[in-house]
Motif scaffolding. Structure first.
Motif, PDB file in Angstrom:
ATOM      1  N   TRP A  31       1.278   7.319  -1.366  1.00  0.00           N
ATOM      2  CA  TRP A  31       1.793   7.834  -0.092  1.00  0.00           C
ATOM      3  C   TRP A  31       1.852   6.755   0.993  1.00  0.00           C
ATOM      4  CZ3 TRP A  31       0.579  13.428   1.745  1.00  0.00           C
ATOM      5  CH2 TRP A  31       0.960  14.343   0.756  1.00  0.00           C
ATOM      6  N   GLY A  32       1.497   5.538   0.647  1.00  0.00           N
ATOM      7  CA  GLY A  32       1.494   4.494   1.671  1.00  0.00           C
ATOM      8  C   GLY A  32       0.608   4.881   2.844  1.00  0.00           C
ATOM      9  N   THR A  33       1.127   4.738   4.062  1.00  0.00           N
ATOM     10  CA  THR A  33       0.343   5.093   5.255  1.00  0.00           C
ATOM     11  C   THR A  33       0.847   6.379   5.904  1.00  0.00           C
ATOM     12  OG1 THR A  33       1.750   3.729   6.681  1.00  0.00           O
ATOM     13  CG2 THR A  33      -0.207   2.680   5.730  1.00  0.00           C
ATOM     14  N   MET A  68       1.288  -3.528  -5.943  1.00  0.00           N
ATOM     15  CA  MET A  68       1.194  -3.640  -4.491  1.00  0.00           C
ATOM     16  C   MET A  68       2.252  -2.793  -3.785  1.00  0.00           C
ATOM     17  SD  MET A  68      -1.421  -5.405  -3.777  1.00  0.00           S
ATOM     18  CE  MET A  68      -1.135  -5.711  -2.037  1.00  0.00           C
ATOM     19  N   SER A  69       3.394  -2.618  -4.409  1.00  0.00           N
ATOM     20  CA  SER A  69       4.459  -1.846  -3.764  1.00  0.00           C
ATOM     21  C   SER A  69       4.355  -0.352  -4.044  1.00  0.00           C
ATOM     22  CB  SER A  69       5.831  -2.350  -4.235  1.00  0.00           C
ATOM     23  OG  SER A  69       6.003  -2.118  -5.632  1.00  0.00           O
ATOM     24  N   MET A 116      15.691  -5.893  -1.416  1.00  0.00           N
ATOM     25  CA  MET A 116      15.237  -5.454  -2.722  1.00  0.00           C
ATOM     26  C   MET A 116      14.991  -6.673  -3.601  1.00  0.00           C
ATOM     27  SD  MET A 116      16.981  -2.750  -5.356  1.00  0.00           S
ATOM     28  CE  MET A 116      16.781  -1.445  -4.130  1.00  0.00           C
ATOM     29  N   ALA A 117      13.878  -6.643  -4.332  1.00  0.00           N
ATOM     30  CA  ALA A 117      13.493  -7.789  -5.136  1.00  0.00           C
ATOM     31  C   ALA A 117      14.431  -7.968  -6.331  1.00  0.00           C
ATOM     32  CB  ALA A 117      12.061  -7.629  -5.624  1.00  0.00           C
ATOM     33  N   LYS A 118      14.620  -9.211  -6.718  1.00  0.00           N
ATOM     34  CA  LYS A 118      15.357  -9.520  -7.931  1.00  0.00           C
ATOM     35  C   LYS A 118      14.439  -9.302  -9.135  1.00  0.00           C
ATOM     36  CE  LYS A 118      19.042 -11.235  -5.782  1.00  0.00           C
ATOM     37  NZ  LYS A 118      20.395 -10.644  -5.891  1.00  0.00           N
ATOM     38  N   ILE A 119      15.043  -9.004 -10.273  1.00  0.00           N
ATOM     39  CA  ILE A 119      14.247  -8.724 -11.471  1.00  0.00           C
ATOM     40  C   ILE A 119      13.332  -9.874 -11.830  1.00  0.00           C
ATOM     41  CG2 ILE A 119      14.428  -8.441 -13.987  1.00  0.00           C
ATOM     42  CD1 ILE A 119      16.700  -6.531 -13.527  1.00  0.00           C
TER      43      ILE A 119
END
Length: 354
Positions: free
Chosen positions: A20-22, A14-15, A1-4
């Motif tokens: 629905w993604g793929t 992008m995320s 998980m990305a940091k703030i």
């Protein structure tokens, strides 16, 4: 998980997009259509994916764009079809209301890209680019003259085009695509900016828009694009066997007659002599969103008195419909899961008291 401190607007986009993604790409790829059936997925607006038992995949009107993104441009530009239709300046708060359920750049296989007409919510340069880059097969782009011109302007190679007009047919694997007359009157008042609206006449329709009859091993699918209601639907119903028909439904704003109403959807189903009529397009624009219960209520009011031989099916964007396996279904609900929840019995503290 990305940091703030690593998160940016770009990383969020992008995320999060497509929403629905793929998931749906994978579902379509994994689907094995049983003999005598045809599978369909609703991609939003009038977008449709069709897959046959022979592995033929075609997309119709797949669009991955959006509408208004700022209040700075809330009015339609001069020459826009909606402004031309109402004859004046038009406030058009057409925000996109549905998620992106398919990732165009994750499409690995498609046998044909179809467009009913060249309006911006029925054709997509992103999808065209994805197909050209990622699909190994030499995929044809099929549509009327104006659609071909738009694809050409985006850089689609000349040898990919199959221009169609009413009466033309194209055979691909185990399907036949038949182009039929469109009744999209809005298309007639569409200009390219430089042309005078007074020079647009009904003779242009066959160059601007077509309806499609997709003949498959599981039944014949009628895609009416953005057609308004027309008494000519009855001729299509007499000339062709139609199993599933799609019609553009919506709640028209004051001064606009761009979408079929609930009455029109039922009249279309009756005129086409189809088995199932499915409303689409009502989902995508916030200012045209309509209640499908209106169709169901009217159907229940009229079905015995008018002896309807068809019924409506109310779908959800991203949903699958298999004909004739799902023929008797009246409403769609996405998979709720939990059907396999006790395949492996959970070892939970409260199990002993259940």
């Amino acid at each position: 998980m990305a940091k703030i401190d690593e998160i940016t607007r770009e990383s969020w986009i992008m995320s999060s997009c497509p929403e629905w993604g793929t998931w749906l790409n994978e579902e379509i790829e994994e689907e094995e259509v049983q003999p005598g059936n045809v599978a369909m997925w609703w991609l939003g607006c009038t977008g449709l994916w069709v897959k046959t038992p022979g592995g033929c995949n075609i997309s119709i009107d797949l669009w991955c764009g959006n509408g208004k993104r700022s209040k700075q441009n809330k009015y339609m530009a001069k020459g826009h079809q909606m402004a031309n239709m109402c004859g004046g300046r038009l406030l058009q708060p057409n925000l996109r209301a549905t998620p992106f359920v398919i990732d165009p750049f994750a499409v690995k296989h498609v046998d044909a890209v179809l467009a009913t007409h060249y309006h911006q919510d029925h054709m997509d340069p992103n999808y065209a680019a994805a197909v050209l880059r990622n699909v190994e097969e030499k995929v044809p782009f099929i549509g009327p003259k104006k659609s071909i011109e738009l694809w050409r302007s985006w850089g689609v190679p000349e040898d990919r085009f199959i221009e169609v007009k009413p009466g033309d047919s194209v055979k691909i694997k185990d399907i036949e695509i038949l182009a039929l007359e469109s009744f999209d009157r809005t298309c007639l008042v569409t200009t390219n900016g430089e042309e005078d609206i007074r020079h647009t006449c009904p003779d242009d329709m066959d160059e601007k828009a077509v309806n499609y009859l997709i003949k498959t091993p599981g039944g014949n699918i009628y895609h009416s694009g953005d057609s308004h209601y027309s008494i000519y639907f009855a001729k299509h119903g007499k000339d062709h066997k139609i199993d599933v028909a799609f019609g553009s439904y919506g709640e028209n704003p004051v001064g606009i007659a761009d979408k079929m109403t609930s009455c029109d959807i039922l009249r279309m189903g009756e005129a086409l002599n189809c088995q199932v009529v499915i409303p689409i397009h009502y989902d995508v624009w916030t200012n045209f969103m309509a209640d499908t219960r209106e169709i169901e209520v009217l159907y229940e009011m009229k079905k015995y008195r008018l002896n309807y031989q068809f019924h409506p099916f109310i779908w959800e964007v991203g949903g699958k419909y298999v004909y004739p396996a799902d023929k008797e279904k009246r409403q769609y609900h996405h998979d709720r899961g939990f059907s396999d929840c006790f395949i492996e019995e959970p070892n939970t503290p409260f199990r002993s008291i259940l």
